[in-house]
Design an enzyme around this catalytic site. Sequence first.
Site, PDB file in Angstrom:
ATOM      1  N   GLY A  69      12.584 -21.327  16.464  1.00  0.00           N
ATOM      2  CA  GLY A  69      12.737 -22.333  17.517  1.00  0.00           C
ATOM      3  C   GLY A  69      13.904 -23.271  17.242  1.00  0.00           C
ATOM      4  O   GLY A  69      14.622 -23.668  18.166  1.00  0.00           O
ATOM      5  N   ASN A 150       5.094 -32.239  19.967  1.00  0.00           N
ATOM      6  CA  ASN A 150       4.427 -31.531  18.877  1.00  0.00           C
ATOM      7  C   ASN A 150       3.372 -32.378  18.163  1.00  0.00           C
ATOM      8  O   ASN A 150       2.429 -31.852  17.597  1.00  0.00           O
ATOM      9  CB  ASN A 150       5.454 -31.031  17.854  1.00  0.00           C
ATOM     10  CG  ASN A 150       6.477 -32.072  17.488  1.00  0.00           C
ATOM     11  OD1 ASN A 150       7.168 -32.602  18.348  1.00  0.00           O
ATOM     12  ND2 ASN A 150       6.576 -32.390  16.217  1.00  0.00           N
ATOM     13  N   HIS A 200       5.903 -18.510  16.017  1.00  0.00           N
ATOM     14  CA  HIS A 200       4.776 -18.814  15.122  1.00  0.00           C
ATOM     15  C   HIS A 200       3.838 -19.877  15.670  1.00  0.00           C
ATOM     16  O   HIS A 200       2.807 -20.179  15.068  1.00  0.00           O
ATOM     17  CB  HIS A 200       5.265 -19.169  13.718  1.00  0.00           C
ATOM     18  CG  HIS A 200       5.953 -20.482  13.552  1.00  0.00           C
ATOM     19  ND1 HIS A 200       5.365 -21.538  12.887  1.00  0.00           N
ATOM     20  CD2 HIS A 200       7.174 -20.922  13.919  1.00  0.00           C
ATOM     21  CE1 HIS A 200       6.203 -22.551  12.846  1.00  0.00           C
ATOM     22  NE2 HIS A 200       7.314 -22.209  13.476  1.00  0.00           N
ATOM     23  N   CYS A 329       7.080 -31.100   9.388  1.00  0.00           N
ATOM     24  CA  CYS A 329       8.386 -31.422   8.786  1.00  0.00           C
ATOM     25  C   CYS A 329       8.403 -32.843   8.232  1.00  0.00           C
ATOM     26  O   CYS A 329       9.271 -33.197   7.464  1.00  0.00           O
ATOM     27  CB  CYS A 329       9.523 -31.305   9.790  1.00  0.00           C
ATOM     28  SG  CYS A 329       9.280 -30.115  11.058  1.00  0.00           S
TER      29      CYS A 329
HETATM   30  N1  PLP Z   1      10.496 -27.980  18.317  1.00  0.00           N
HETATM   31  C1  PLP Z   1       9.195 -28.314  18.283  1.00  0.00           C
HETATM   32  C2  PLP Z   1       8.633 -29.164  19.385  1.00  0.00           C
HETATM   33  C3  PLP Z   1       8.380 -27.874  17.244  1.00  0.00           C
HETATM   34  O1  PLP Z   1       7.095 -28.225  17.202  1.00  0.00           O
HETATM   35  C4  PLP Z   1       8.947 -27.043  16.237  1.00  0.00           C
HETATM   36  C5  PLP Z   1       8.136 -26.591  15.080  1.00  0.00           C
HETATM   37  O2  PLP Z   1       7.493 -27.384  14.420  1.00  0.00           O
HETATM   38  C6  PLP Z   1      10.306 -26.712  16.316  1.00  0.00           C
HETATM   39  C7  PLP Z   1      11.048 -27.205  17.370  1.00  0.00           C
HETATM   40  C8  PLP Z   1      10.958 -25.833  15.301  1.00  0.00           C
HETATM   41  O3  PLP Z   1      10.569 -24.482  15.469  1.00  0.00           O
HETATM   42  P1  PLP Z   1      10.725 -23.447  14.252  1.00  0.00           P
HETATM   43  O4  PLP Z   1       9.717 -23.837  13.218  1.00  0.00           O
HETATM   44  O5  PLP Z   1      10.446 -22.101  14.839  1.00  0.00           O
HETATM   45  O6  PLP Z   1      12.125 -23.562  13.779  1.00  0.00           O
END
Ligand code: PLP
Length: 380
Positions: A69, A150, A200, A329
């Site tokens: 993502g 998120n 994922h 994160c």
């Molecule tokens: N954007 C949002 C809203 C997310 O929740 C996440 C993952 O935590 C990401 C981007 C990043 O995605 P990825 O873990 O596939 O790089």
Amino acid sequence: MIYLDSNATTQVHPRVIEAMMPFLTGHWHNPSSGYRAGREVKMAVERAREQIADWIGAKPAEIVFTGCGTESNNMAIKALAREIGRKHSKVLVSAIEHSAVLRPTDAMAAVGFEVEKVGVDSDGRLDLDGFADALNPECPGFASIMWANNETGVVQPIVEASQLAKEAGWFFHTDAIQAVGKVPVRVDEVPVDYLSISGHKFHAPKGVGALYIREGAPFEPMTRGGGQEGGRRSGTENVPYIVGLGEAAALMQEEARNGGLARVEALRDRLENALQTGLNETPDRVECNGSREHRTGNVAHVSIKGKVASELLPKLDAAGIQCSAGSACMTGKNQPSHVQKAMGYSDERAFSSLRISLSIMTTEAEVDEAVRRIIDVVKG
Ligand code: PLP
């Protein structure tokens, strides 16, 4: 262990693993090879593209497979930076975006782009008036507004925001990574130009995603080479993972049709109500954060007065409950969540928040047992 952190990641569904296996074993050929085995593998990649396109109402040619993502967001933002850079125009994001949108747009600000963060209300929803005011039709740029947050699960007014942006002649990207598989996401009903997906978060493996690029929207590839993905992302395709992504999309589509998402929502409500009943010996000890009306059905984001999440989480882990304080994160960063700060919450409320997130693989027995254990830990 009871897993209640599905916004961080989800378990790969057995059906997805089954779909992937042939492409890790017998069908390992290069999809660009001209002989039959290669052509068969290519057909599997194209079938996955159709599955993703069908799910979100796109044309297959508008789907580009990516490595995650974060890559999807960066690809869209960097392509747009090049496009609007020529005209020196502006970038709008919401204050509650994921770091995979905030960091690439920070990098644009560092090289001179005007980047504005639009606020949200105390429900965690985009300030549409502020957004409309910032869209200058004289100087069109691009906006990137997430479909669902998120941390809180709050669903943003994407129809209105994208319509406003298009009326002002702006490009519009949405990070739909926490929305797909939870709420209906259709690019044939909402005028977004770019939309990011990550496997994922909906039972495909980590390390595969997709970017929807509306036909005719400008795009500059980040990788150039063999011309795979219609020249938009060169590099030999990650065939097993792409097949898994397609299968997971088909699975989620079926779940939506068969009441699976409504079941998750009912479980989330059951959990939230049980926590409130079990812990509200002092009134309003458990506060639910963000809009109750506009949110994904799988997230309970609660603040427990008088408790600090960073102290609760290791105890919950020891009691066999995996959940989190905010985004994965941010784990280990001793700062209040930027999302809750943007919602106007106090540090105290932000530090006392737990994000409990379910998936289609969560069972009622797990929810009931988790509630018992969470109440014990909080009271203990
Ligand atoms: N954007 C949002 C809203 C997310 O929740 C996440 C993952 O935590 C990401 C981007 C990043 O995605 P990825 O873990 O596939 O790089």
